[in-house]
Write a protein that holds these residues in place. Structure first.
Motif, PDB file in Angstrom:
ATOM      1  N   ILE A 139       1.853   7.156  -6.558  1.00 27.59           N
ATOM      2  CA  ILE A 139       0.817   8.093  -7.003  1.00 27.59           C
ATOM      3  C   ILE A 139       1.212   9.525  -6.664  1.00 27.59           C
ATOM      4  N   SER A 146       3.088   1.105 -11.727  1.00 31.49           N
ATOM      5  CA  SER A 146       1.916   0.395 -11.203  1.00 31.49           C
ATOM      6  C   SER A 146       1.874  -1.032 -11.714  1.00 31.49           C
ATOM      7  N   LEU A 179       4.553  15.938 -12.317  1.00 31.16           N
ATOM      8  CA  LEU A 179       3.891  16.764 -13.321  1.00 31.16           C
ATOM      9  C   LEU A 179       3.302  18.015 -12.710  1.00 31.16           C
ATOM     10  N   LEU A 196       3.893   6.570 -13.887  1.00 29.72           N
ATOM     11  CA  LEU A 196       2.763   6.006 -13.139  1.00 29.72           C
ATOM     12  C   LEU A 196       2.385   4.632 -13.663  1.00 29.72           C
ATOM     13  N   LEU A 197       2.195   4.525 -14.986  1.00 31.32           N
ATOM     14  CA  LEU A 197       1.705   3.253 -15.529  1.00 31.32           C
ATOM     15  C   LEU A 197       2.734   2.148 -15.356  1.00 31.32           C
ATOM     16  N   THR A 231       4.047  10.854  -8.721  1.00 33.80           N
ATOM     17  CA  THR A 231       3.592  11.224 -10.066  1.00 33.80           C
ATOM     18  C   THR A 231       3.029  12.632 -10.078  1.00 33.80           C
ATOM     19  N   ILE A 232       2.167  12.921  -9.085  1.00 29.98           N
ATOM     20  CA  ILE A 232       1.565  14.258  -9.047  1.00 29.98           C
ATOM     21  C   ILE A 232       2.642  15.323  -8.906  1.00 29.98           C
ATOM     22  N   GLU A 283       2.521   1.909  -3.334  1.00 30.34           N
ATOM     23  CA  GLU A 283       1.593   2.440  -4.338  1.00 30.34           C
ATOM     24  C   GLU A 283       1.270   3.901  -4.074  1.00 30.34           C
ATOM     25  N   VAL A 342       0.840  -1.200   0.000  1.00 30.52           N
ATOM     26  CA  VAL A 342       0.000   0.000   0.000  1.00 30.52           C
ATOM     27  C   VAL A 342       0.875   1.251   0.000  1.00 30.52           C
ATOM     28  N   GLY A 378       5.281  11.818 -16.475  1.00 35.30           N
ATOM     29  CA  GLY A 378       4.471  11.395 -15.333  1.00 35.30           C
ATOM     30  C   GLY A 378       3.622  10.188 -15.656  1.00 35.30           C
ATOM     31  N   LEU A 379       2.970  10.194 -16.824  1.00 38.77           N
ATOM     32  CA  LEU A 379       2.128   9.050 -17.195  1.00 38.77           C
ATOM     33  C   LEU A 379       2.966   7.790 -17.341  1.00 38.77           C
ATOM     34  N   TYR A 380       4.113   7.956 -17.978  1.00 32.18           N
ATOM     35  CA  TYR A 380       5.020   6.827 -18.180  1.00 32.18           C
ATOM     36  C   TYR A 380       5.415   6.221 -16.838  1.00 32.18           C
TER      37      TYR A 380
END
Lengths: 109, 533
Positions: free
Chosen positions: B139, B165, B146, B161-162, B142-143, B135, B132, B157-159
């Motif tokens: 998250i 995860s 960006l 995060l995905l 990431t915020i 993760e 937990v 950021g998207l790269y």
């Protein structure tokens, strides 16, 4: 329900991660993998056919309640990750006008 | 209030303060972060005094359920040392960013939330809470990556995060296997119960899939290409935080999981992996031009050295742990300096920044201290950790490889050091203004880097309770090796790198798309499975 089913779904998700060229599809594949894992975990708790894990008279054979408690948290985490990823992909479309991984790379500049 | 409950307070105080700041949304309340930060520092110090009486490990069982199912927080010397590191880095980040973002409550909300979560990650004693916390860290970081919402940072950021995860999902898979075979997720009970058998069984498969997740999180060889993207696109303060500390969250989990399984068959595998990570990261760093890209790839290369240090044949991981700490200090020092440079010159290309030494003397000294530490000059922190790692290596081949990595390190730093050259056109006047608050962290981090290089013995014996061998500074051979490394690196730079051949351009432009990265991830898992067979 069989654990093998969840492994099949995980492999489908991984296949999608490797092949899909679109951001939205990638996010969906991530969700698929996550759902499969939740299914797998819930299967593990259910050893034999048990009743719901609430302590009242008459219920003796309960399923393991721990995996269920854990999976609620996992669902919440997965939902927030997915939501954040969708939000970012909206922003990406604003900036680059595309949602394809290849075209994003080409516009690296 | 009882002393035993301090571990919970360490998690809760930053989070509650952050939420309060965010809800009230008035900039005057932002001062509260200093209060929270001071409180956390004081409490952790108090807890350390209490902890020292027991000498070993301390547990806090929340809710007094049976140990098998309850949430347990555990502290030992390793986690206490990491807590102090976290507090120092967070002080630096807050002081550095204060003038600029004084009125930005949202930024400090995320920053403090991340601190609380990170304390949780360090102290937890069961696998699910570890998952937990990892993760949530992903998250929130990431915020923060960006946060400025530029095009480049959104994509990075998207790269990040995905890919992270998906990696961490394999942690969950490994956890499912281990819960099925052992019936608990408490790390202490698992340490007693797990016996490793040969061949492929559930325990080994769970180890492999957890290690795959850890490998993604801490940027191992084939799966690190999210790191340079994210670390160079983020705001400089956040890059310092990410490179200094958050990458180490993966390595911390690596240490904990290895302690839990006590598996020895993978040591050689990870040493090879570490070599590949270090050398490939170094080569990519040599090819870059952008100062933040160079520093980000340098983080990859240093992580390779840390992995080698954590998998010594005799099982002694002290060198690796010390390198984690010294890397945290000098890399955040370098990123913060790079932030000041970029802010002033409005330029990221090392070929275009000139005349640093006249314009920003204190920052230049910071960069030089960072360079001397990372290249392993005696009297600086990098020398200590690299020497300990080098003494633990079994084969001569590996020692020569360490020299090669050092030469690569110095070569890519030559690129950064050219910012000290005089500008070609002397008429250009930069109007440079450096705020005092952003120079303080550089000063402190520089002092720590030198301090860890000289007073390493008392510090590490106090914090880690392991004996550190005395390392002689005045060995003629070591100085000779250091200077010959400098000369080789300088000539490589002059003869090859500065010419910017086509091959180097090609390496610089190499870019792997997201689906292909997932391919590499699957190959990574399969390699581990084959190694086990």
């Amino acid at each position: 329900m069989n654990p093998i089913l969840s492994f099949i779904i995980i492999i489908i998700g991984l296949y999608g991660m490797v092949t899909s060229e679109n951001i939205i599809k990638s996010i969906i594949c991530f969700s698929i993998i996550e759902t499969a894992l939740i299914l797998l975990f819930l299967n593990l708790g259910n050893v034999g056919l048990g009743d719901i894990p609430i302590i009242v008279e008459g219920i003796t054979n309960m399923v393991d309640p721990l995996p269920q408690a854990l999976m609620i948290t996992t669902i919440v985490i997965g939902a927030s990750t997915t939501a954040l990823a969708f939000m970012i992909s909206i922003k990406i479309f604003h900036y680059y006008g595309t949602l394809e991984w290849d075209e994003l790379l080409e516009r690296e500049g | 209030m009882k002393v035993e409950f301090i571990p919970v307070l360490l998690v809760l105080i930053p989070i509650i303060t952050g939420v309060f700041i965010y809800i009230t949304h008035h900039y005057r309340f932002n001062m509260l972060i200093f209060l929270a930060q001071g409180l956390v520092s004081g409490l952790s110090f108090r807890y350390y005094m209490y902890f020292n009486k027991f000498k070993n490990e301390l547990y806090l069982n929340l809710g007094n359920w049976s140990e098998k199912i309850s949430i347990v927080l555990k502290n030992d010397y390793l986690s206490m040392a990491f807590i102090f590191l976290t507090i120092i880095i967070w002080w630096m980040v807050i002081i550095y960013s204060w003038k600029e973002r004084k009125k930005d409550s949202k930024f400090y909300f995320f920053l403090l939330f991340l601190e609380g979560v990170f304390f949780g990650l360090l102290q937890t004693n069961d696998l699910f809470n570890l998952f937990v916390f990892i993760e949530i860290t992903t998250i929130i970081s990431t915020i923060l990556i960006l946060y400025n919402m530029t095009g480049e940072s959104v994509r990075a950021g998207l790269y990040y995060l995905l890919f992270n995860s998906v990696g961490v999902m394999f942690f969950l898979l490994g956890m499912a296997f281990i819960y099925y075979s052992e019936g608990t997720l408490n790390i202490n009970i698992l340490t007693e119960r797990i016996n490793i058998c040969q061949g492929l069984n559930l325990t080994n498969i769970s180890y492999i899939s957890i290690m795959a997740a850890v490998g993604v999180k801490s940027a191992f060889f084939p799966v690190y290409n999210w790191l340079p993207k994210a670390h160079s696109a983020a705001p400089s303060v956040i890059s310092a935080l990410l490179s200094g500390l958050l990458v180490k969250s993966g390595i911390y989990v690596f240490i904990r999981i290895n302690m839990m399984y006590g598996l020895e068959t993978f040591r050689e595998f990870f040493i090879i992996l570490g070599l590949f990570t270090a050398i490939s990261g170094g080569i990519f760093a040599v090819s870059q031009k952008d100062i933040k890209q160079i520093l980000a790839f340098s983080t990859v290369s240093q992580i390779g050295i840390i992995i080698i240090g954590l998998n010594q044949v005799d099982g002694n991981i002290t060198g690796g742990i010390i390198h984690i700490f010294s890397h945290a200090f000098f890399k955040s020092l370098l990123f913060l300096s790079a932030g000041i440079i970029i802010n002033n010159y409005k330029e990221k290309d090392t070929n275009l920044i000139r005349g640093m030494f006249h314009e920003l003397p204190l920052v230049s000294i910071g960069v030089i201290i960072g360079f001397l530490s990372i290249s392993g000059m005696p009297f600086f922190s990098g020398y200590i950790s690299k020497s300990i790692i080098k003494y633990g290596l079994k084969y001569d081949f590996l020692v020569y490889m360490m020299y090669l990595i050092d030469v690569l390190t110095i070569t890519y730093f030559m690129k950064i050091l050219q910012i000290f050259k005089e500008p070609r056109d002397l008429k250009i006047k930069y109007k440079l203004k450096v705020k005092l608050n952003s120079e303080i962290p550089i000063f402190i981090l520089g002092l720590i880097s030198i301090g860890l290089g000289i007073f390493y013995q008392p510090i590490w014996e106090l914090l880690l309770k392991t004996s550190v061998n005395k390392i002689d500074f005045f060995v003629f051979e070591e100085w000779m090796i250091y200077f010959s490394k400098l000369i080789i690196a300088y000539s490589t730079y002059k003869l090859i790198v500065e010419k910017d051949y086509n091959l180097i351009k090609k390496i610089r432009k190499t870019n792997i798309s997201f689906p292909n990265t997932n391919y590499l991830f699957i190959i990574f898992i399969t390699t581990m499975l084959i190694w086990k067979l």
